[in-house]
Design a protein around this motif. Structure first.
Motif, PDB file in Angstrom:
ATOM      1  N   UNK A 164      73.692  63.217  35.410  1.00 28.09           N
ATOM      2  CA  UNK A 164      72.281  62.857  35.288  1.00 28.09           C
ATOM      3  C   UNK A 164      71.414  63.807  36.112  1.00 28.09           C
ATOM      4  N   UNK A 165      71.915  64.216  37.266  1.00 28.95           N
ATOM      5  CA  UNK A 165      71.164  65.158  38.112  1.00 28.95           C
ATOM      6  C   UNK A 165      70.995  66.491  37.388  1.00 28.95           C
ATOM      7  N   UNK A 166      72.070  66.976  36.792  1.00 21.85           N
ATOM      8  CA  UNK A 166      71.996  68.262  36.056  1.00 21.85           C
ATOM      9  C   UNK A 166      71.087  68.139  34.832  1.00 21.85           C
ATOM     10  N   UNK A 167      71.174  67.003  34.146  1.00 15.47           N
ATOM     11  CA  UNK A 167      70.318  66.781  32.976  1.00 15.47           C
ATOM     12  C   UNK A 167      68.844  66.753  33.372  1.00 15.47           C
ATOM     13  N   UNK A 168      68.564  66.338  34.612  1.00  9.84           N
ATOM     14  CA  UNK A 168      67.181  66.292  35.107  1.00  9.84           C
ATOM     15  C   UNK A 168      66.743  67.644  35.682  1.00  9.84           C
ATOM     16  N   UNK A 169      67.619  68.652  35.600  1.00  8.83           N
ATOM     17  CA  UNK A 169      67.248  70.000  36.047  1.00  8.83           C
ATOM     18  C   UNK A 169      67.671  70.356  37.454  1.00  8.83           C
ATOM     19  N   UNK A 170      68.466  69.513  38.091  1.00 10.13           N
ATOM     20  CA  UNK A 170      68.939  69.787  39.452  1.00 10.13           C
ATOM     21  C   UNK A 170      70.296  70.482  39.400  1.00 10.13           C
ATOM     22  N   UNK A 171      70.602  71.336  40.366  1.00 11.83           N
ATOM     23  CA  UNK A 171      71.928  71.972  40.392  1.00 11.83           C
ATOM     24  C   UNK A 171      73.033  70.996  40.810  1.00 11.83           C
ATOM     25  N   UNK A 172      72.678  69.944  41.517  1.00 13.52           N
ATOM     26  CA  UNK A 172      73.589  68.872  41.937  1.00 13.52           C
ATOM     27  C   UNK A 172      72.722  67.697  42.369  1.00 13.52           C
ATOM     28  N   UNK A 189      71.757  54.370  47.741  1.00 14.25           N
ATOM     29  CA  UNK A 189      71.990  52.930  47.620  1.00 14.25           C
ATOM     30  C   UNK A 189      71.284  52.177  48.747  1.00 14.25           C
ATOM     31  N   UNK A 190      71.369  52.713  49.971  1.00 16.60           N
ATOM     32  CA  UNK A 190      70.770  52.047  51.131  1.00 16.60           C
ATOM     33  C   UNK A 190      69.254  51.929  51.018  1.00 16.60           C
ATOM     34  N   UNK A 191      68.606  52.925  50.411  1.00 14.00           N
ATOM     35  CA  UNK A 191      67.142  52.873  50.302  1.00 14.00           C
ATOM     36  C   UNK A 191      66.672  52.238  49.000  1.00 14.00           C
ATOM     37  N   UNK A 192      67.625  51.804  48.166  1.00 17.07           N
ATOM     38  CA  UNK A 192      67.260  51.140  46.918  1.00 17.07           C
ATOM     39  C   UNK A 192      66.871  52.090  45.806  1.00 17.07           C
ATOM     40  N   UNK A 193      67.272  53.347  45.900  1.00 15.79           N
ATOM     41  CA  UNK A 193      66.966  54.325  44.854  1.00 15.79           C
ATOM     42  C   UNK A 193      67.800  53.997  43.624  1.00 15.79           C
ATOM     43  N   UNK A 194      67.143  53.807  42.481  1.00 16.62           N
ATOM     44  CA  UNK A 194      67.851  53.407  41.259  1.00 16.62           C
ATOM     45  C   UNK A 194      67.880  54.494  40.185  1.00 16.62           C
ATOM     46  N   UNK A 195      67.170  55.582  40.383  1.00 20.94           N
ATOM     47  CA  UNK A 195      67.184  56.640  39.368  1.00 20.94           C
ATOM     48  C   UNK A 195      68.575  57.279  39.307  1.00 20.94           C
ATOM     49  N   UNK A 196      69.120  57.433  38.118  1.00 22.33           N
ATOM     50  CA  UNK A 196      70.503  57.915  37.977  1.00 22.33           C
ATOM     51  C   UNK A 196      70.741  59.315  38.541  1.00 22.33           C
ATOM     52  N   UNK A 197      69.742  60.165  38.571  1.00 24.32           N
ATOM     53  CA  UNK A 197      69.962  61.531  39.075  1.00 24.32           C
ATOM     54  C   UNK A 197      70.298  61.568  40.569  1.00 24.32           C
ATOM     55  N   UNK A 198      70.076  60.453  41.266  1.00 19.75           N
ATOM     56  CA  UNK A 198      70.403  60.408  42.696  1.00 19.75           C
ATOM     57  C   UNK A 198      71.839  59.960  42.965  1.00 19.75           C
ATOM     58  N   UNK A 199      72.530  59.492  41.949  1.00 17.05           N
ATOM     59  CA  UNK A 199      73.903  59.021  42.159  1.00 17.05           C
ATOM     60  C   UNK A 199      74.911  59.612  41.176  1.00 17.05           C
ATOM     61  N   UNK A 200      74.448  60.211  40.099  1.00 14.36           N
ATOM     62  CA  UNK A 200      75.326  60.721  39.054  1.00 14.36           C
ATOM     63  C   UNK A 200      75.090  62.219  38.850  1.00 14.36           C
TER      64      UNK A 200
END
Length: 114
Positions: A42-50, A28-39
């Motif tokens: 969404x992170x798992x759907x993008x292939x991340x473990x968390x 939030x502080x850096x203005x990141x709006x991609x959902x995988x960085x906060x949800x």
């Protein structure tokens, strides 16, 4: 003036945990709006473990010690007269919530600037 004999000095390593809540606040502080960085979903759907950590997040964890600037005083450096010129991190894998990172710091160089 910073003594050039400090070049090569190493500091005791320390470890820090990558926490999901802090990652969300950082995103939030850096203005990141991609959902995988906060949800998580969404992170798992993008292939991340968390939740993934933005690369610059490591700066926060590198300072996650009781007195992050004690080494400056020990080296006789007046922080009011210092300019942070560069910092580098070497990543061996992507960083995610739940990871534990270890930081080993070293003074690589000293520059005098006006």
């Amino acid at each position: 003036m910073v003594d050039a004999t400090l070049i090569g000095r190493t500091f005791p390593p320390h470890s820090a945990d990558v926490e999901a809540g802090r990652l969300r606040l950082f995103a939030k502080a850096i203005g990141e709006t991609r959902p995988e960085y906060v949800d998580e979903a969404a992170a798992r759907a993008a292939g991340h473990p968390s939740l993934p950590a933005p690369p610059t997040y490591a700066v926060c964890l590198s300072l996650d010690v009781p007195d992050p600037f004690a080494w400056l005083r020990e080296a006789g450096i007046d922080i009011a007269r210092m300019l942070h010129a560069a910092q580098a991190f070497r990543y061996f894998a992507p960083v995610h919530a739940g990871d534990r990172l270890t930081f080993a710091s070293r003074i690589e160089n000293v520059f005098r600037k006006k």
